[in-house]
Design a protein around this motif. Structure first.
Motif, PDB file in Angstrom:
ATOM      1  N   GLU A  42      49.270  25.536  39.216  1.00 28.94           N
ATOM      2  CA  GLU A  42      48.369  26.614  38.821  1.00 28.94           C
ATOM      3  C   GLU A  42      47.010  26.480  39.498  1.00 28.94           C
ATOM      4  OE1 GLU A  42      46.856  29.984  36.736  1.00 28.94           O
ATOM      5  OE2 GLU A  42      48.801  29.308  37.520  1.00 28.94           O
ATOM      6  N   ALA A  43      46.520  25.258  39.651  1.00 30.98           N
ATOM      7  CA  ALA A  43      45.256  25.049  40.364  1.00 30.98           C
ATOM      8  C   ALA A  43      45.385  25.514  41.812  1.00 30.98           C
ATOM      9  CB  ALA A  43      44.861  23.574  40.301  1.00 30.98           C
ATOM     10  N   ARG A  73      47.537  27.785  42.960  1.00 27.85           N
ATOM     11  CA  ARG A  73      47.669  29.256  42.973  1.00 27.85           C
ATOM     12  C   ARG A  73      46.304  29.931  42.872  1.00 27.85           C
ATOM     13  NH1 ARG A  73      47.333  33.544  40.006  1.00 27.85           N
ATOM     14  NH2 ARG A  73      46.612  32.333  38.209  1.00 27.85           N
ATOM     15  N   LYS A  74      45.478  29.477  41.938  1.00 35.75           N
ATOM     16  CA  LYS A  74      44.157  30.082  41.782  1.00 35.75           C
ATOM     17  C   LYS A  74      43.320  29.918  43.048  1.00 35.75           C
ATOM     18  CE  LYS A  74      43.806  29.556  36.752  1.00 35.75           C
ATOM     19  NZ  LYS A  74      43.072  28.892  35.647  1.00 35.75           N
ATOM     20  N   TRP A  75      43.409  28.744  43.649  1.00 40.41           N
ATOM     21  CA  TRP A  75      42.639  28.490  44.876  1.00 40.41           C
ATOM     22  C   TRP A  75      43.094  29.398  46.006  1.00 40.41           C
ATOM     23  CZ3 TRP A  75      44.364  25.522  49.368  1.00 40.41           C
ATOM     24  CH2 TRP A  75      43.333  25.267  50.284  1.00 40.41           C
ATOM     25  N   HIS A 133      44.433  32.361  45.829  1.00 45.51           N
ATOM     26  CA  HIS A 133      44.099  33.762  45.633  1.00 45.51           C
ATOM     27  C   HIS A 133      42.593  34.021  45.571  1.00 45.51           C
ATOM     28  CE1 HIS A 133      48.380  34.179  44.232  1.00 45.51           C
ATOM     29  NE2 HIS A 133      48.244  35.245  44.985  1.00 45.51           N
ATOM     30  N   LYS A 134      41.818  32.993  45.244  1.00 43.79           N
ATOM     31  CA  LYS A 134      40.383  33.215  45.112  1.00 43.79           C
ATOM     32  C   LYS A 134      39.581  32.707  46.307  1.00 43.79           C
ATOM     33  CE  LYS A 134      40.331  33.087  40.038  1.00 43.79           C
ATOM     34  NZ  LYS A 134      39.778  32.401  38.844  1.00 43.79           N
ATOM     35  N   TRP A 164      55.058  33.164  43.931  1.00 40.43           N
ATOM     36  CA  TRP A 164      53.683  33.243  44.425  1.00 40.43           C
ATOM     37  C   TRP A 164      53.579  32.873  45.897  1.00 40.43           C
ATOM     38  CZ3 TRP A 164      50.505  35.840  41.565  1.00 40.43           C
ATOM     39  CH2 TRP A 164      50.637  35.830  40.174  1.00 40.43           C
TER      40      TRP A 164
END
Length: 294
Positions: free
Chosen positions: A216-217, A219-221, A223-224, A263
């Motif tokens: 999850e860390a 994935r967030k990185w 996309h952001k 993802w």
């Protein structure tokens, strides 16, 4: 237990568990050394906290967690009906009576130093042979690919835990018992086996939780912060937002998890990424259908 102090705290607790002298120095009070003290810990924590702690390699590597007999009972939420409540005094009364007798028995200690001098309880020959067989069985299970290969810290202490449980069961029945019987050792091994199976189950759950957290860390990185439409495992190892992902096995596990959940998408071998043909690369699936900048 903050990240900065955790290792120091765990080392100190391990030192106390081993029965080493407790040395304390305070301004105004001077120095004090206590000998022959014992440490016992009964700790109840929320499952989320426990899983996070069990996934911490520091807690396992220091030998802290394997000293615990860990269990996670199935939740009874939704079944705690008042109509089912029954009084259990008939079972609690003898337990309370025996516990009171033990607590009122004077502790074996040196009168001057108050250092504990616990009595040794021997193992009968049959109990010792039974414990030896159990230790060998668990040892074999720690071989690569074995049942306990992933929890060697817990498994290595299983026989020791069984012996300790056997001593407690023996003393509960008779504080003056001369030895541990084979029957009591078999009961203790059954309990040790239960706790070992719980350690295996919960360790697996904790590791899965840690893997999901790292994925999850990532994935967030992606996309952001990642300003490209594709990424390679080497990019993750070099530039990942958290240190735990900067090792190839952890990075690949996180990537695999994101692929599995849609993802990331594996690109054909030889796809050009950053002007070079890549043996392994992944397209980042956008959240809203927009494609990230090349």
């Amino acid at each position: 237990m903050s990240k900065d102090n955790r290792q120091k705290t765990l080392a100190a607790l391990n030192d106390l568990w081993q029965g080493n002298p407790i040395r304390r120095t305070r301004a105004g009070d001077g120095s004090q050394t206590l000998f022959g003290r014992r440490l016992a810990v009964h700790l109840m924590v929320q499952p989320g906290v426990a899983h996070s702690f069990m996934a911490d390699p520091v807690a396992a590597d220091t030998g802290f967690l394997p000293r615990f007999l860990i269990s996670e009972p199935v939740s009874t939420i939704g079944t705690r009906l008042q109509s089912d409540v029954r009084q259990g005094a008939f079972a609690l009364a003898p337990f309370k009576s025996r516990l009171r007798t033990i607590l009122e028995t004077p502790l074996p200690m040196d009168g001057d130093s108050r250092e504990l001098e616990p009595r040794l309880i021997a193992l009968s020959s049959n109990a010792r042979a039974t414990l030896s067989d159990y230790a060998d069985r668990v040892e074999i299970g720690q071989r690569p690919g074995g049942k306990f290969a992933g929890i060697t810290g817990y498994a290595s202490k299983a026989a020791e835990q069984a012996a300790r449980i056997a001593g407690v069961l023996t003393a509960w029945a008779d504080l003056e018992a001369p030895e541990v019987t084979e029957e009591t050792m078999l009961d203790a091994i059954a309990l040790a086996d239960f706790y070992l199976s719980e350690a295996l189950r919960l360790s697996d759950a904790a590791n899965v939780s840690a893997d999901i957290e790292r994925a999850e860390a990532l994935r967030k990185w992606l996309h952001k912060s990642w300003q490209k439409s594709a990424i390679t495992p080497r990019d993750v190892v070099r530039l990942a937002p958290i240190r735990a992902l900067r090792e190839s096995p952890a990075a690949r596990t996180a990537i695999s998890t994101l692929v599995q959940h849609g993802w990331l998408e594996r690109l054909p071998d030889g796809t050009q990424v950053d002007g070079k043909a890549r043996k392994e690369a992944y397209r980042i699936i956008p959240i809203d259908g927009t494609v990230a900048a090349e």
